[in-house]
Design a protein around this motif. Structure first.
Motif, mmCIF file in Angstrom:
data_model
loop_
_atom_site.group_PDB
_atom_site.id
_atom_site.type_symbol
_atom_site.label_atom_id
_atom_site.label_comp_id
_atom_site.label_asym_id
_atom_site.label_seq_id
_atom_site.Cartn_x
_atom_site.Cartn_y
_atom_site.Cartn_z
ATOM 1 N N HIS B 114 13.941 7.423 5.329
ATOM 2 C CA HIS B 114 15.042 8.092 5.747
ATOM 3 C C HIS B 114 14.809 9.200 6.907
ATOM 4 C CE1 HIS B 114 19.071 7.007 3.619
ATOM 5 N NE2 HIS B 114 18.113 5.971 3.557
ATOM 6 N N ILE B 115 13.702 9.988 6.459
ATOM 7 C CA ILE B 115 13.039 10.990 7.155
ATOM 8 C C ILE B 115 12.416 10.599 8.620
ATOM 9 C CG2 ILE B 115 10.849 12.566 7.402
ATOM 10 C CD1 ILE B 115 11.856 13.625 4.356
ATOM 11 N N VAL B 116 11.597 9.329 8.217
ATOM 12 C CA VAL B 116 10.987 8.732 9.472
ATOM 13 C C VAL B 116 11.747 8.316 10.733
ATOM 14 C CG1 VAL B 116 9.662 6.675 9.876
ATOM 15 C CG2 VAL B 116 8.732 8.434 8.082
ATOM 16 N N LEU B 117 12.939 7.491 9.904
ATOM 17 C CA LEU B 117 13.836 6.984 10.976
ATOM 18 C C LEU B 117 14.815 8.144 11.835
ATOM 19 C CD1 LEU B 117 15.325 3.986 8.686
ATOM 20 C CD2 LEU B 117 13.524 3.923 10.670
ATOM 21 N N ALA B 118 15.232 9.306 10.911
ATOM 22 C CA ALA B 118 15.934 10.070 11.461
ATOM 23 C C ALA B 118 15.155 10.819 12.278
ATOM 24 C CB ALA B 118 16.590 11.105 10.447
ATOM 25 N N ALA B 119 13.767 11.236 12.322
ATOM 26 C CA ALA B 119 13.013 11.886 13.051
ATOM 27 C C ALA B 119 12.809 11.209 14.298
ATOM 28 C CB ALA B 119 11.573 12.029 12.445
ATOM 29 N N TRP B 120 12.726 9.797 14.202
ATOM 30 C CA TRP B 120 12.585 9.205 15.690
ATOM 31 C C TRP B 120 13.730 9.176 16.393
ATOM 32 C CZ3 TRP B 120 8.092 7.004 17.387
ATOM 33 C CH2 TRP B 120 8.354 6.216 18.452
ATOM 34 N N ASN B 121 15.015 9.457 15.640
ATOM 35 C CA ASN B 121 16.241 9.321 16.280
ATOM 36 C C ASN B 121 16.286 10.836 17.190
ATOM 37 O OD1 ASN B 121 19.296 8.878 16.313
ATOM 38 N ND2 ASN B 121 19.314 10.714 15.490
ATOM 39 N N PHE B 122 15.544 11.696 16.724
ATOM 40 C CA PHE B 122 15.641 13.100 17.492
ATOM 41 C C PHE B 122 14.421 13.181 18.329
ATOM 42 C CE2 PHE B 122 18.338 14.020 13.748
ATOM 43 C CZ PHE B 122 19.398 14.319 14.679
ATOM 44 N N GLY B 123 13.638 12.080 18.469
ATOM 45 C CA GLY B 123 12.411 12.166 19.627
ATOM 46 C C GLY B 123 11.334 12.416 18.794
ATOM 47 N N LEU B 124 11.206 12.530 17.523
ATOM 48 C CA LEU B 124 10.113 13.165 16.823
ATOM 49 C C LEU B 124 9.181 12.087 16.123
ATOM 50 C CD1 LEU B 124 12.190 16.009 15.498
ATOM 51 C CD2 LEU B 124 9.936 16.349 16.719
ATOM 52 N N GLY B 125 7.964 12.220 16.230
ATOM 53 C CA GLY B 125 7.254 11.128 15.658
ATOM 54 C C GLY B 125 6.813 11.465 14.138
ATOM 55 N N THR B 126 6.371 10.664 13.189
ATOM 56 C CA THR B 126 5.872 10.805 11.881
ATOM 57 C C THR B 126 4.752 9.666 11.775
ATOM 58 O OG1 THR B 126 7.615 9.452 11.263
ATOM 59 C CG2 THR B 126 8.082 11.732 10.937
ATOM 60 N N VAL B 127 3.922 9.759 10.505
ATOM 61 C CA VAL B 127 3.195 8.772 10.123
ATOM 62 C C VAL B 127 3.164 8.976 8.585
ATOM 63 C CG1 VAL B 127 1.439 10.220 10.485
ATOM 64 C CG2 VAL B 127 1.098 7.322 10.192
ATOM 65 N N HIS B 128 3.420 7.701 7.918
ATOM 66 C CA HIS B 128 3.187 7.858 6.429
ATOM 67 C C HIS B 128 1.999 7.901 6.000
ATOM 68 C CE1 HIS B 128 7.444 6.285 5.155
ATOM 69 N NE2 HIS B 128 7.404 5.435 6.330
ATOM 70 N N VAL B 129 1.502 9.130 5.337
ATOM 71 C CA VAL B 129 0.345 9.361 4.779
ATOM 72 C C VAL B 129 0.108 9.371 3.484
ATOM 73 C CG1 VAL B 129 -1.954 10.823 4.925
ATOM 74 C CG2 VAL B 129 -0.527 10.695 7.063
ATOM 75 N N GLY B 130 -0.381 8.243 2.785
ATOM 76 C CA GLY B 130 -0.309 8.182 1.524
ATOM 77 C C GLY B 130 -1.884 8.324 0.767
ATOM 78 N N SER B 131 -2.649 8.030 1.659
ATOM 79 C CA SER B 131 -4.187 7.882 1.265
ATOM 80 C C SER B 131 -4.801 9.224 1.203
ATOM 81 C CB SER B 131 -4.899 6.720 2.300
ATOM 82 O OG SER B 131 -6.186 6.991 1.618
ATOM 83 N N PHE B 132 -4.791 10.017 0.328
ATOM 84 C CA PHE B 132 -5.463 11.589 0.011
ATOM 85 C C PHE B 132 -5.617 11.862 -1.221
ATOM 86 C CE2 PHE B 132 -0.863 12.079 0.398
ATOM 87 C CZ PHE B 132 -0.447 12.776 -0.543
#
Lengths: 186, 186
Positions: B114-132
């Motif tokens: 939901h965060i990732v899709l909503a961010a894109w809606n506002f022209g904002l990028g994200t990337v799922h980072v699970g490997s840490f």
């Protein structure tokens, strides 16, 4: 439909009409799952589109008698079963890359929500059903070794839109910089 | 923005501009996570909005030196860390309701998307980072007992839109009625 409208207006639907779903809409919805991001693009999820009435009835028996989604398995024209391969997402050279082990549940959540949101976009209801006897359902659907059913959802048209489910206020789950620090707009 | 457009055009972004994000947009995005469905509405996910430069740099050190999202932790104005409570989602009277045990990973996947899709809606990028190294990140963010960091994402504006990631064809992951049976349109 507008993304934010879908996110906020989507409800879990547990009463369905028997009307069939056009094939092109089913494909649009499954295509939304196809493009969902996953761990290192491992794409471990698969979907069984159950249209057969007998199989839908048998899957219903995998739900506990008190599950409020039971009747929906008879009413809805289709039940979508999400299956995931174990031991791939979150792994690197056969070993878990993190202390969380297998990431299939995380990837499954993302992809299933793409289905749920895309369905709503086309006026179709769904409900995340995770509470059932997975071993029983896996026998019914001939799931091979190495795979598991994560979730199922009936999908179909509906008349009644349930009221919004109450959620915690933002202040209870958003922090600034470290856990527990209130989020204050600077 | 149209939901299907967001679903299909969203990309994982690993290069960010330093431009700040307006507070009202941050709130819209976090509100999209707030209304995400979860196991029996348990809402086990919380979010730490890391704006502090020093903390962002320390979190970056929890990623392996080869992680392609590392530099993004310095570039992006904010890193969102998703934290989940263990032992609640998927449980009934303190016992796991299914053979899958804890469902926090599934709920976390839904809410983070939901965060990732909503961010894109506002022209904002994200990337799922699970490997840490989650234990290292948990110390930095003072995560209490009973909670764990599931994922982190930088969030910010970007210039370049990466090409679409290749996905398996529909025929490889959609079946009709039982596992392995080809989906044929009737």
């Amino acid at each position: 439909m507008d993304l934010m409208k879908v996110i906020h207006e989507r409800r879990s639907i547990r009463r369905y009409k028997k009307d069939p779903i056009p094939e092109e809409i089913i494909m649009e919805i499954l295509n939304a799952a196809r493009v969902a991001p996953s761990w290192a693009n491992t794409q471990v999820c698969k979907y069984i589109i159950v249209k057969d009435k007998d199989i839908k009835e048998r899957l219903k028996e995998a739900l506990s008698p008190t599950n409020p989604a039971r009747e929906a398995f008879s009413q809805a024209p289709i039940v979508i079963c999400q299956v995931a391969q174990r031991g791939v997402s979150g792994f690197k050279k056969g070993e878990p890359a993190t202390i969380k082990g297998d990431w299939f549940m995380f990837d499954a959540g993302i992809a299933m929500e793409h289905i749920v949101l895309a369905a709503w976009n086309f006026g179709l209801g769904t409900v995340h059903v995770g509470s059932f006897d997975a071993e029983k359902a896996e026998k019914i659907l001939n799931i091979p070794q190495g795979f598991t059913i994560v979730e199922m959802t009936p999908i179909g048209y509906f008349d009644e839109v349930p009221k919004p489910t109450p959620r915690k206020p933002l202040s209870e789950y958003i922090f600034l910089n470290t856990f527990g620090e209130p989020y204050v707009i600077e």
